[in-house]
Design an enzyme around this catalytic site. Structure first.
Site, mmCIF file in Angstrom:
data_model
loop_
_atom_site.group_PDB
_atom_site.id
_atom_site.type_symbol
_atom_site.label_atom_id
_atom_site.label_comp_id
_atom_site.label_asym_id
_atom_site.label_seq_id
_atom_site.Cartn_x
_atom_site.Cartn_y
_atom_site.Cartn_z
ATOM 1 N N ASP A 174 0.831 -1.208 0.000
ATOM 2 C CA ASP A 174 0.000 0.000 0.000
ATOM 3 C C ASP A 174 0.862 1.254 0.000
ATOM 4 O OD1 ASP A 174 -2.502 -0.929 -0.305
ATOM 5 O OD2 ASP A 174 -3.171 -0.606 1.760
ATOM 6 N N ASP A 318 -9.423 -8.257 12.029
ATOM 7 C CA ASP A 318 -9.124 -9.673 12.205
ATOM 8 C C ASP A 318 -10.147 -10.371 13.102
ATOM 9 O OD1 ASP A 318 -8.223 -8.121 14.283
ATOM 10 O OD2 ASP A 318 -6.101 -8.544 13.911
#
Lengths: 713, 239
Positions: A174, A318
């Site tokens: 990214d 997560d």
């Protein structure tokens, strides 16, 4: 016939539970006078002490049961007998304390529930025929981490023992850095960038998911270096259980986190993570409630696609993803064998920032996708999630406990409406049982009182984000934690320490006021003063340790050394060789133990042979340290193949982390107490020294001001 | 006597050095060892610390005259068997006579330096031997000679010692990997290229005295261990 036997068994089981519940309630509610209560407590505690020394799981379970009984009795007494305050101030402060205690009680009981029977899942072997093994994509998301860190992870991922035609490695950048692209091309791994950076890591993973086809996805944060055995250790369970959505392994750190470094506890006292990965996740596994922790895990593509990819609604994508899988009936698993390792966060402020993110994320999930409501979860799963989320709300209760005795000492407020001896007779057993039981159950993974220290350090910082997230879950920003830096000078992080410096000052003042009242007061309430003084003293000890955590210690060595003893051979200039043993390794470095002294000098160019799978490679290195028979080598200018070999022989070894992990000696309550005292004293001493220096500097500046002109820049 | 024949299929493989260093490694492990030189080059004495010009006995031709009883380093017995013996004995008879002449006990290990195959005495020595060792350098030529190695070892107990392996060179590493892969169980051990081997020879010292911590020394010790275990296997099979 069989039906009848079945019914009979059911009836007898129900009866048993009924009787047990009745007995439990009786013990909890039966009123006893002071003497009887003391006798009862003493009896319970003696039994607990006997059980404490016994090995095995049954004594641990009995300890938990005893602790729940004693604490429930305390809570019942607190709720029914101690809230008859007349003064509004007493009532307000007392209610605050009561709520904090209820929170602590609930998390205590949920905590026991979570670790009733740690599953201890072992890896499952894969099919003999390699052609039956599934295909795996390895994702390494990165944003702003240094290439020197990420390349280790990439090269280690390439060393994974898995059929090459079924393994592909993807760096998801990214940060869009050209040097990353070049490195990936050179190393022969896939490099991905996407159009935008929406949803940070979760979005990054989802974008890569759309571009790959492997049956399974293994995710490693860019600074979590996998061992070669990672996939073989984990994928067996996916083949055995087609509904398995995610399998997590521990996050292991080979460098000290800031708390460990500042407190000097690295390798001696288990850190925060070890309780979670050593015990809680293993306990969760029994209830099919293992959480996904973002890295060092394998996910099934099928399950991921079923929940719409990695969750993007919260900052802890997560845990939320695993929750969604659980809701759809997928299972999760945990294997408590460290199969990857990374660097811990560097500075205290970064550490605090990371915890704030976790706390915010959990609070967000609680609000947006409450595990206690909604479909698809079993009751134990709901309880496990609830505990994980409640855990992060410790901020306010912790602050309440750290200030409660001051209410009496300063304001003369009676926040528990009962005589001091009664409080002692009820509260002390409750606390002692909780201490003893946790010490027995968590011993290898958390030592007594450290939890209080960790929570005290974070309490103030975690308080606001959790409350904000609770009331408006969309607010707040995502922060990435920086890793791998240097702290060049010891200093005192006053900006971080300010909240507990204030708390410490208040408690010290409380101690003084208490002593004054004890000796020069009007008499009366002596027992109450003593009780509150004891409490204040305990708070000061904990806060002293928290202050020690804030005095950042100097950290000069950039690379952290990891112990490793394997055979090697050193080749000096001229072709002579020497068989030796390695001592430790680090990124780009190796320590050797030679059979004799005076073989090489600092600055010598040498070669060292490292063996892997009975094959060898010689790597060129420079001698950087010589201390008798121990020498340190530094590798520079290695070819990519040589660097990969070095990593394969060090970070990638299947047993690289198993010897350090969860190998702490068990907890011993008295030793833990003495240790916390000494750490606390060190903290107070450092604080004193810092304050003195600071004072001197200010005084010096003032007195020298008229004499000299300010230096021109 | 336990007989071990050592030979090679390429020139310069290092048969003599291997025999000498294996003999010393076995002797250090407290085994009774005799090194018997059946190689026309007669260099084994030198490798075990005997200088030819100083010891006429060693090379003095007599009727099948093994070297005068000479003990080189420590307790390694070395006998040079003057192949050019005017006695006229040849082949099998010569080897038998030489072995008889050793008067070695049952437990003694006799390492026979046969030189490069085919040497005058290599066939009869190998026929008598309990184990046949082939020394192979990790070079392309040696890899090409693998079929011959196989045919030599066929029907015999034995093994291959890869000599002068050098993992710093890519080609040598790759050939070594190929050899290890192809030889599999036949591989007895790998000895690294180590300057200390020739330096010790030049100084007339044993490798162990010259460089206690060298890689090659360690490798010879490992080879000796493996040799012993294969000798035990051979004995077990014979019974």
């Amino acid at each position: 016939m069989r039906d009848r036997a079945d019914i009979a068994r059911r009836i007898s089981t129900s009866l048993g539970w009924l009787l047990l519940t009745a007995a439990f309630l009786t013990i909890v509610v039966v009123p006893l006078d002071l003497q009887q209560q003391l006798l009862f407590s003493l009896g319970c505690f003696l039994i607990a002490l006997l059980l404490f020394r016994r090995k095995g799981r049954l004594p641990a379970l009995m300890l938990m049961a005893l602790s729940v009984v004693v604490s429930s009795r305390y809570m019942y007494w607190r709720l029914t007998e101690t809230m008859h305050m007349a003064q509004p101030l007493d009532l307000i402060l007392g209610t605050g304390l009561l709520l904090a205690e209820i929170y602590a009680f609930v998390t205590l009981v949920l905590g026991y529930f979570q670790v009733l029977w740690p599953l201890g899942r072992k890896p499952l072997p894969l099919p003999d025929d390699v052609r039956d093994w599934p295909s795996v994509d390895v994702f390494i998301p990165t944003y702003d981490e240094d290439l020197s860190i990420v390349r280790t992870t990439v090269l280690a991922a390439q060393a994974l023992d898995w059929p090459a035609d079924r393994l592909s490695i993807h760096v998801l950048d990214d940060g869009r850095r050209q040097e990353f692209r070049r490195f990936c091309e050179e190393a022969g791994v896939h490099y991905h960038v996407r159009a935008d950076n929406r949803h940070a890591k979760a979005g990054n993973l989802n974008a890569a998911l759309a571009r790959t086809q492997g049956d399974y996805v293994a995710i490693f944060d860019s600074d979590h270096v996998p061992t070669r055995s990672f996939l073989q250790m984990t994928l067996g369970w996916f083949l055995a259980d087609p509904k398995l959505g995610m399998l997590q392994t521990p996050h292991h750190f080979f460098s000290a986190d800031p708390l460990e470094r500042n407190l000097g506890t690295f390798g001696k006292v288990p850190n925060e993570g070890e309780l979670f990965y050593g015990l809680l996740q293993d306990g969760n596994d029994l209830w099919n409630a293992t959480f996904f922790c973002g890295s060092c895990a394998v996910l099934s593509r099928k399950a991921l696609e079923a929940v719409g990819g990695v969750a993007v609604e919260t900052v802890t994508e997560d845990a939320h993803t695993a929750l969604k899988m659980h809701r759809l009936g997928y299972t999760t698993a945990y294997i408590a064998i460290p199969q990857a390792a990374g660097l811990a966060t560097e500075s205290l402020s970064a550490h605090v920032g990371q915890r704030i993110r976790w706390a915010r994320g959990m609070a967000q999930i609680l609000r947006t996708d409450n595990p206690f409501s909604g479909k698809g979860l079993t009751l134990p799963q709901r309880l496990a999630y609830l505990n994980a989320m409640l855990h992060f709300f410790y901020g306010l209760p912790r602050l309440v406990f750290l200030t409660s005795p001051l209410a009496f000492l300063f304001l003369d407020a009676h926040i528990i409406f009962a005589p001091a001896v009664m409080i002692a007779a009820f509260a002390l057993p409750h606390l002692l049982h909780a201490f003893l039981t946790n010490s027995r159950v968590q011993g290898r993974f958390r030592h007594l009182f450290w939890n209080e220290v960790y929570e005290s350090v974070l309490a103030w910082y975690i308080l606001r984000p959790t409350l904000v997230a609770l009331f408006s879950p969309k607010r707040g920003k995502f922060n990435v934690t920086a890793k791998g830096g240097l702290i060049e000078q010891s200093y005192f992080d006053t900006s971080i320490a300010k909240p507990y410096l204030i708390l410490l000052a208040l408690n010290l003042a409380g101690l003084v006021v208490g002593v004054v009242r004890l000796y020069w007061g009007q008499g009366g309430e002596i027992a109450t003063i003593w009780l509150n003084l004891g409490w204040t003293f305990y708070n000061i000890v904990i806060l002293g340790a928290a202050v020690a955590a804030a005095s950042e210690r100097r950290q000069l060595r950039k690379a952290h050394r990891v112990k490793m003893s394997v055979p090697a051979a050193l080749y000096c200039a001229g072709g002579r060789s020497m068989v030796c043993q390695t001592r430790d390794f680090s990124t780009g470095g190796l320590g050797l133990e030679l059979p004799r002294e005076e073989v090489v000098q600092v600055g010598d160019s040498v070669e060292v042979t490292l063996t892997r799978d009975a094959r060898e490679m010689r790597l060129p290195a420079t001698v950087v340290t010589v201390r008798e028979r121990r020498i340190g080598l530094s590798f520079e200018g290695l070819t990519l193949a040589q660097e990969a070999w070095l990593i394969a022989c060090t970070f990638s070894r299947a047993d690289a982390w198993t010897q350090d992990w969860g190998r702490h000696p068990g907890d011993a309550p008295v030793r833990a107490l003495l240790h916390i005292y000494s750490v606390s004293l060190i903290g107070l001493y450092r604080l004193g020294r810092y304050l003195r220096r600071d004072l001197r500097r200010r005084v010096g500046r003032q007195s020298s001001k008229p004499a000299t002109s300010p230096p021109t820049p | 006597m336990k007989l071990v024949a050592v030979t090679a299929v390429t020139g310069g493989a290092g048969v003599t050095a291997t025999v000498a260093n294996l003999a010393q490694a076995l002797a250090r492990a407290r085994h009774q060892v005799v090194a018997l030189d059946l190689d026309p080059c007669e260099a084994l004495g030198l490798h075990l610390g005997l200088l030819p010009e100083a010891d006429d006995d060693v090379v003095a031709p007599r009727r099948l005259r093994p070297a005068a009883q000479r003990w080189g380093h420590e307790n390694v017995g070395v006998r040079a068997c003057a192949v050019a013996a005017e006695a006229g004995l040849k082949g099998e008879a010569l080897v038998s006579a030489a072995l008889e002449d050793l008067e070695a006990g049952d437990e003694a290990i006799v390492l026979m330096d046969c030189g490069r195959w085919p040497a005058p005495l290599s066939e009869p020595a190998m026929a008598r031997a309990d184990l046949c060792l082939l020394v192979l350098p990790p070079e392309v030529g040696a890899y090409a000679a693998l079929p011959r190695v196989r045919s030599l070892l066929k029907g015999r107990r034995g093994g291959v010692v890869v000599n002068r392996a050098d993992p710093s060179r890519t080609l040598a590493r790759d050939v070594l990997a190929l050899l290890e892969h192809d030889l599999d169980d036949a591989l007895l051990g790998v000895v690294h290229a180590d300057l200390a081997v020739s330096e010790a020879l030049a100084r007339r010292q044993t490798l162990a005295d010259y460089d206690r911590y060298g890689q090659a020394l360690r490798d010879y010790e490992l080879c000796a261990q493996n040799l012993l275990s294969r000798l035990r296997d051979a004995e077990a099979a014979r019974r």
